[in-house]
Structures are given as structure tokens and as C-alpha cells.
Design an enzyme around this catalytic site. Structure first.
Site, PDB file in Angstrom:
ATOM      1  N   ASP A 236      16.560  60.613 130.990  1.00 47.98           N
ATOM      2  CA  ASP A 236      15.967  61.778 130.329  1.00 47.98           C
ATOM      3  C   ASP A 236      15.747  61.534 128.840  1.00 47.98           C
ATOM      4  O   ASP A 236      14.875  62.151 128.228  1.00 47.98           O
ATOM      5  CB  ASP A 236      16.865  63.004 130.540  1.00 47.98           C
ATOM      6  CG  ASP A 236      16.214  64.272 130.034  1.00 47.98           C
ATOM      7  OD1 ASP A 236      15.096  64.581 130.490  1.00 47.98           O
ATOM      8  OD2 ASP A 236      16.801  64.953 129.171  1.00 47.98           O
ATOM      9  N   GLN A 317      13.619  70.633 127.001  1.00 46.95           N
ATOM     10  CA  GLN A 317      12.334  70.600 126.297  1.00 46.95           C
ATOM     11  C   GLN A 317      11.861  69.185 125.961  1.00 46.95           C
ATOM     12  O   GLN A 317      10.863  69.006 125.282  1.00 46.95           O
ATOM     13  CB  GLN A 317      12.424  71.405 124.996  1.00 46.95           C
ATOM     14  CG  GLN A 317      12.334  72.909 125.178  1.00 46.95           C
ATOM     15  CD  GLN A 317      13.598  73.497 125.787  1.00 46.95           C
ATOM     16  OE1 GLN A 317      14.700  73.260 125.310  1.00 46.95           O
ATOM     17  NE2 GLN A 317      13.436  74.270 126.838  1.00 46.95           N
ATOM     18  N   ARG A 318      12.596  68.178 126.432  1.00 46.17           N
ATOM     19  CA  ARG A 318      12.190  66.819 126.080  1.00 46.17           C
ATOM     20  C   ARG A 318      10.831  66.459 126.669  1.00 46.17           C
ATOM     21  O   ARG A 318      10.077  65.696 126.069  1.00 46.17           O
ATOM     22  CB  ARG A 318      13.248  65.815 126.551  1.00 46.17           C
ATOM     23  CG  ARG A 318      14.488  65.756 125.678  1.00 46.17           C
ATOM     24  CD  ARG A 318      15.274  64.481 125.946  1.00 46.17           C
ATOM     25  NE  ARG A 318      16.425  64.358 125.066  1.00 46.17           N
ATOM     26  CZ  ARG A 318      17.675  64.541 125.452  1.00 46.17           C
ATOM     27  NH1 ARG A 318      17.926  64.865 126.711  1.00 46.17           N
ATOM     28  NH2 ARG A 318      18.664  64.398 124.602  1.00 46.17           N
ATOM     29  N   ALA A 319      10.505  66.977 127.852  1.00 40.73           N
ATOM     30  CA  ALA A 319       9.260  66.597 128.521  1.00 40.73           C
ATOM     31  C   ALA A 319       8.049  66.909 127.652  1.00 40.73           C
ATOM     32  O   ALA A 319       7.203  66.040 127.408  1.00 40.73           O
ATOM     33  CB  ALA A 319       9.158  67.309 129.869  1.00 40.73           C
TER      34      ALA A 319
END
Length: 720
Positions: A236, A317-319
Site C-alpha cells: 500500500d 487516501q493513498r490511491a
């Protein structure tokens, strides 16, 4: 675009001159045998890799924006993972550094220089040199000292003060940091590595050192899912995770063999074939780095990426944050200063789809729609005059669109509102990426100690030092050698080579791989005893045969009559298991509570030995006990002739209490219900729930079913 044609020409010329200068500097620095020069080149050019377009694009985007967040490549053996990672190095342009800097300091960014460099430049003046961007590989057995840096013993002894020795993170700054088989990297090292790369700064505070320096290389990681699971937490934090398990056609496979064979025999010829492509790609990367500063992305485009992440049900919210960087880098790579539809689609493909959690529920691909109808005959075509009349209107419309310059977003989402991917080609790509990532989990189970295992890091001892960490001890003592020597000579003592105090001593923190112990607790009472014992024996032998590499052990505890016994102590010896299991005791009562109690005792002893990390108890029973624990332990009050017989509810509560204690000791309980009835009474399931374990209803289970259930639960236990 702010970069005009003349600036581009000057930039390209400067890059080519810098490349030549870097090669000259590198050739002057090299001494002794050089593998890459002796064979012409050690790695296949990236342009010669067949297919793998998604990974090639991801690597180029990483070269454009080294702070993009890294690229992870998964794949089975022989799928060009390492070849592609190393092939990118030739496409990364050379860097200009301050001479004497140990972090490849950028002359144009003095705010990021390491401590002490500014003072050195004030005294001696600044000199710069151009060199190839570093390519640093992190070995699997690396220690924390070598990774982040530590005390330079020799320099510290000479100067009488603590001198810092940079680690691999300092050497990799502004270059490429390559980790092969990241799933096998030590868990603590992997966490530390990704934390430093996420922060962009390496902070070292240990052994009298307090120093920080920038660390922003491009991370490229590869791993084979078949060789061990990888934690989802690691994936991730890496921007793009792609698979190299791309199915190749027969022609592609033939081309791969041809290229590999020719490169092994005539590497110079293969390299010359791609020189023009390599130089063109390198120039494109350099120009894209300049254009990246001016790339703009609109508010509607950001909203589109966020909507795609929400529809894909990504976690956190990394995506969308990573997708924005990917879109801007892709825009710059294509020579534009405004993000367009193509950039957004590529960002979804590389950064959002691999993180989507709805891919397991995708419908099968639909049949392709029929081809469009053929064009009308020539006599039905509109007259040319009419087309010419319509053209000015179209041009006027185009001019109006260019003046407005709205944010371009794709007409359709990749994910529909329910999270289904509509495009069959994108769905195939998504499934390919998801299936190849393998199971997530901990890379391996380790036991930490101070007496046995692999040396991973030094530590301040707690009590007696069992294994002295000589390197860390000397590093701690190094800065104090000068004053200690002067003090000792002043006392009239003879000078010693090294002065070490007790406070300098550091012990070794050791780690070794721990196996698991599977304890079969088998109900050997009643008419089904023989079948149960035969199945348990077969399942134990299957697990032993398959657990050689994982160091797992097996034990069997049958309970029958008035007590349980350890028929097979914890062992990984197949021969010993065969000898012990030849005799199958059975018949009598059902002392289930004593069987579970004995299993707990065996598990606790195994974990205290230091060779077992996890314990799983597989209990094959119908859940009905009729012998109390007190009677099994031969307590005087319980074995009297007039002793009261416990009720079935009391026996049940006694068993549930032991099950809870098994869970409290950190052991996993798997209950296989063997009650030979159409509907089970549910007692066995209550036992599993009391221990927070797993329950299977297998009334006629054979050795294959029991072994499969135990192996599946054991894998979940190791990866949990």
C-alpha cells in the site's frame, strides 16, 4: 508550455555532454576487474524486453518523478523482473553533485545539504562533478547499521569524536534503490526502509549520533508470490504494483529466446541495436523532468480520480494521492503541461486498480459486440462540396474549445457505481494484477533471542551479555579512545590497544525462523475411534511430509478411557511418527477436557523451548465429554467409589473453560466435528467459539480432508 524549442535544444545538448562527462568520471574512478566492461554490459536493455508495456511505462514515470512513491513488480520465476529494474538505470540521466558530499547533494538545493557540507564549502569553495545516477541494491541480509548508517570506528578513534559513516540510504539519494525479493526482507528493515522513503529524510539517532540527511531515491522492488507472502501494508505504501506474469504468444516466446541467446553471445550487437532508442528515452525523461514543474491538473480531474478510488473501494487516501502524481508524470512524459484524459486513465490503471477491493466480485467478461456495419456505397456518400462547407464550422468549434480549455476527463468511469469494471481489456488487466500479488501476510515467523539465530542488530544488554556485538561495542567506544588513553597514561598505566568500558558493551539481537506445532487431539472413544485415529494418523503424516522446509512439527494426543496420553511428542521426524503411530489405542470413555489440557501443556512447553513460534490444536471430536478433568488427574475426591458424577452441563463448562485458556495462551484451536448424526448438537462449535477458533463439520472426514483443513488454518495462523 514554458519550455520553448531553443531551450529544449540546449537542454538536450547539456544532457548529452553530461552523459559523456559522467561516463568519463566513472571510468576514471573504477579500478580492478569490472564485470560490466568485461562483457560489454551486464544487463539487457529495457527496450529489448518483449511486451510488459505497463511495467515499462511505470518505470519511465518513476524516472521522470523519482518522488512518485516507487514501483513494485511481482511475478514468478523468469519473468524479467530484475532485468527491467536494472534496465531502467541506463535511462536515468546523470546527476550533478557537490564534490565531497556523501549524499549526492544537489548544488542548486543548498537547503538539502547534509550537516557540515556548507562549512566545508565556505572554507574550500564549491566544486561540482557530474556522475551517473547511483543504482544501489539492498541485500536481503542487510543490517540496520549498513542501511541507515553508523559510527565510523577508524575515523572516530583518530579524531577522538564521533564520526558518521553513511549507509546505503545516503548513497542511493537521487538515484535508484533496488530491493529484490522484498517479501523475504526482514520485517523491521522493510518497515524502516519504507518509513524513510515516505518521509524523504533519514534520521539517525544512535550510539552518540544525531544526524539527518535527505533520502529520495526511486524505489524499485520485486518479489515472487510463490516464495512467500507479502504484507499488504508494504504494497500500500508503494505507488505502482504491477505483475510481470503476462501471457506471451508463441511468437513472443520465440523472440524472447532469440534476444536472450544473442545477448549472451553477442551483447555488444544487441546494445548497439537499442542505442538510439535508449538515447531517445533518456532525452525524453530529461525533458519530462523539466515539463513536470509546469504540469497542471484541474479540480474536475482530481474529482474524477477520487470518484474512481471510491468506486473501487480502495482503503485510505493513498490511491487518489498516488494517482494524481502518476497522471502528472504521464502528462510530462508525453510533452504536455495540462493533464488530459489519457493521463487520467493511465493513473487509474497503475495506481487505483491494483488497490481496488472489488475485483473479487467482477462478472465474467461479456461477448464482444458485433463489428460496425460497412461504409455506404460510393454513390450514397455525401458530395464533397457539402463536406467542404461543413469544415469551417468544425474549425470554428475547435477554436472555441481551445479558447475555453476545460478540464478533460474520460467520458466513462473505469468502475461503475457498483464497483464493476466495464471495459473487458481493463478487467483482464485488473484480474491479472490482483491474482499475481499472492496472499498478503507476514513474510515469515521469527523468534528473537540473544543466544541463537542470525545477527540482525545490536542492542543495549539487559543483564548478562550472552553474545557480544563486537562491532557495535567498538563503535560505541571509538569516540572515547583518545581521552581514555590520556587518562590511563597519566595514571602511569601501560597503554592498551583499545579501551572498552562496561557501558560500551552491546549484545547481539538474533532472529531465527520459527516453525509451527500442530497438535492433533483425537477422540479415541466409542465405535468410530478406529476411523478417527486412522484419519488423524494419515493427516499427521501428510503434514509432516509437506512441512520439511517450514520446520513445522506434529504431535498426536488421543483421549480414551479415563485419560489422554501423548502418543507422538512434538516431532518433525517421519520415521519416528510411523513407529509411534503403529499402535492405535481406542475404546472407553471420553476425557475431552484432559485431552485439551494436555495439548495446552505440550504447546506451552514447545513455545518455551524457542523452536516453535505458533501452536495450533486440531481437535477431532463430537464435543461430548463424560469424564471430568479431576478424575483424569486421579484426584482422591474424584476417584472414590461414592464420588458424585458430574452433570453433562458441568462437563461442558469445564471443557469450555479449558478452550478459553488455550486461546489466552496464544494458541489457535481448530475443531473438526465428527458427530455422526444428520444434524450436529452444536457442542463442538461452542468449544471452537470459546477459544475464538475455527470449526468444521466433517462427520466422515478422511485423512485428506483433515489435512487440508489443518493446512489451511495453519497458513492463516502464520499469515495473520
Amino acid at each position: 508550455m514554458n519550455v520553448n524549442k531553443s531551450q529544449v535544444t540546449r537542454l538536450v545538448g547539456r544532457v548529452r555532454a553530461s552523459s559523456a562527462e559522467a561516463e568519463a568520471e566513472t571510468s576514471e574512478e573504477k579500478t580492478g576487474f569490472d564485470f560490466s566492461r568485461s562483457t560489454g554490459r551486464s544487463f539487457l536493455p529495457l527496450a529489448k524486453v518483449i511486451d510488459q508495456e505497463a511495467i515499462k511505462t511505470a518505470l519511465l514515470l518513476g524516472a521522470v518523478d523519482t518522488e512518485i512513491g516507487g514501483v513494485a513488480i511481482s511475478g514468478r520465476r523468469g519473468t524479467c523482473k530484475s532485468v527491467m529494474a536494472r534496465g531502467l538505470h541506463d535511462l536515468v540521466p546523470p546527476i550533478e553533485v557537490v564534490e565531497g558530499s556523501w549524499t549526492n547533494a544537489d548544488p542548486e538545493r543548498p537547503d538539502e545539504w547534509e550537516d557540515g557540507l556548507q562549512d566545508k564549502i565556505d572554507k574550500e569553495g564549491m566544486k561540482t562533478l557530474v556522475k551517473k545516477a547511483p543504482f544501489i541494491q539492498v541485500p536481503l541480509g542487510i543490517t540496520e547499521d549498513r542501511l541507515v548508517g553508523t559510527v565510523d570506528m577508524e575515523a572516530s578513534i583518530e579524531t577522538g569524536k564521533t564520526v558518521f559513516q553513511p549507509g546505503l540510504l545516503a548513497e542511493a539519494h537521487r538515484g535508484i534503490l533496488y530491493v529484490d525479493e522484498i517479501n523475504l526482507l526482514d520485517e523491521g528493515i522493510a518497515n524502516l526502509l519504507l518509513t524513510v522513503l515516505s518521509d524523504g529524510v533519514n534520521v539517525v539517532e544512535r550510539e552518540g549520533i544525531s544526524i539527518s540527511h535527505p533520502c529520495r531515491p526511486l524505489l524499485i522492488a520485486t518479489y515472487n508470490p510463490d516464495e512467500g507472502p507479502i504484507r499488504q501494508h508494504l504494497l500500500d505504501r508503494i505507488t505502482m504494483t504491477l505483475s510481470s506474469d503476462v501471457p506471451l504468444t508463441l511468437e513472443d516466446r520465440v523472440d524472447v529466446v532469440d534476444i536472450a541467446t544473442r545477448f549472451a553471445d553477442y551483447s555488444d550487437e544487441v546494445i548497439q541495436e537499442t542505442d538510439e532508442e535508449t538515447e531517445s528515452a533518456r532525452t525524453q525523461v530529461v525533458l519530462a523532468r523539466e515539463w513536470l514543474k509546469d504540469v497542471q491538473i484541474g479540480e474536475k480531474q482530481v474529482k474524477y480520480l477520487v470518484d474512481e478510488a471510491v468506486r473501487g473501494q480502495t482503503q485510505g487516501q493513498r490511491a487518489e494521492l498516488f494517482a494524481i502524481r502518476v497522471a502528472k508524470a504521464h502528462c510530462a512524459l508525453n510533452g504536455r503541461d495540462r493533464v488530459e484524459e489519457e493521463d487520467l486513465r493511465k493513473a487509474v490503471e497503475l495506481a487505483i486498480i491494483p488497490r481496488a477491493t472489488v475485483l473479487d466480485n467482477q462478472p465474467p467478461p461479456e461477448e464482444q459486440p458485433p463489428p460496425p456495419p460497412p461504409p455506404p456505397p460510393q454513390d450514397e456518400m455525401p458530395p464533397e462540396d457539402q463536406e467542404e462547407e461543413d469544415e469551417p464550422e468544425d474549425e470554428e468549434d475547435d477554436d472555441e474549445e481551445e479558447e475555453q480549455e476545460p478540464d478533460q476527463i474520460p467520458e466513462e468511469f473505469v468502475f461503475d457505481p457498483e464497483g464493476v469494471i466495464m471495459d473487458p481489456s481493463v478487467l483482464m488487466f485488473a484480474n491479472q494484477q490482483k491474482n499475481s500479488q499472492g496472499k498478503s501476510g507476514r513474510a515469515k515467523n521469527l523468534i528473537f533471542s540473544q543466544d541463537r539465530g542470525r545477527y540482525i542488530k545490536p542492542m543495549i544488554p539487559k543483564g548478562e551479555v550472552k553474545r557480544l556485538a563486537v562491532d557495535a561495542t567498538l563503535r560505541t567506544a571509538a569516540p572515547y579512545q583518545k581521552p581514555r588513553r590520556e587518562r590511563d597514561i597519566a595514571k602511569g598505566n601501560k597503554e592498551k590497544p583499545v579501551y572498552v568500558d562496561k557501558s560500551d558493551m552491546r549484545s547481539k539481537k538474533l532472529a531465527r525462523k520459527a516453525g509451527a506445532l500442530v497438535i492433533f487431539v483425537v477422540d479415541a472413544s466409542g465405535s468410530m475411534a478406529l476411523n478417527r485415529m486412522s484419519s488423524a494418523k494419515g493427516a499427521a503424516m501428510k503434514l509432516l511430509t509437506e512441512s520439511y522446509q517450514s520446520r513445522d512439527q506434529v504431535s498426536i494426543i488421543p483421549f480414551y478411557g479415563e485419560e489422554a496420553e501423548v502418543l507422538l511428542p512434538p516431532s518433525k521426524s517421519i520415521a519416528m511418527a510411523k513407529r509411534r503411530l503403529d499402535k492405535l489405542p481406542c475404546g472407553g470413555g471420553s476425557p475431552l477436557c484432559h485431552g485439551l489440557s494436555l495439548a495446552a501443556r505440550v504447546g506451552i512447553n514447545a513455545m518455551s523451548s524457542g523452536d516453535v513460534g505458533r501452536v495450533m490444536v486440531v481437535c477431532i471430536t463430537d464435543g461430548r465429554a463424560n469424564v471430568s478433568l479431576a478424575k483424569s488427574l486421579r484426584e482422591p475426591d474424584a476417584i472414590k467409589e461414592d464420588a458424585p458424577k458430574p452433570s453433562s452441563e458441568e462437563l461442558k463448562n469445564e471443557v469450555l473453560d479449558i478452550a478459553k485458556k488455550i486461546n489466552a495462551q496464544g494458541m489457535q484451536l481448530l475443531v473438526i466435528d465428527s458427530e455422526n448424526k444428520f444434524v450436529s448438537t452444536g457442542v463442538a462449535e461452542e468449544i471452537a467459539n470459546a477459544a475464538s477458533g475455527k470449526y468444521y463439520y466433517l462427520p466422515n472426514a478422511g485423512e485428506g480432508e483433515i489435512a487440508a483443513a489443518a493446512a489451511g488454518a495453519l497458513n492463516d495462523l502464520k499469515n495473520g
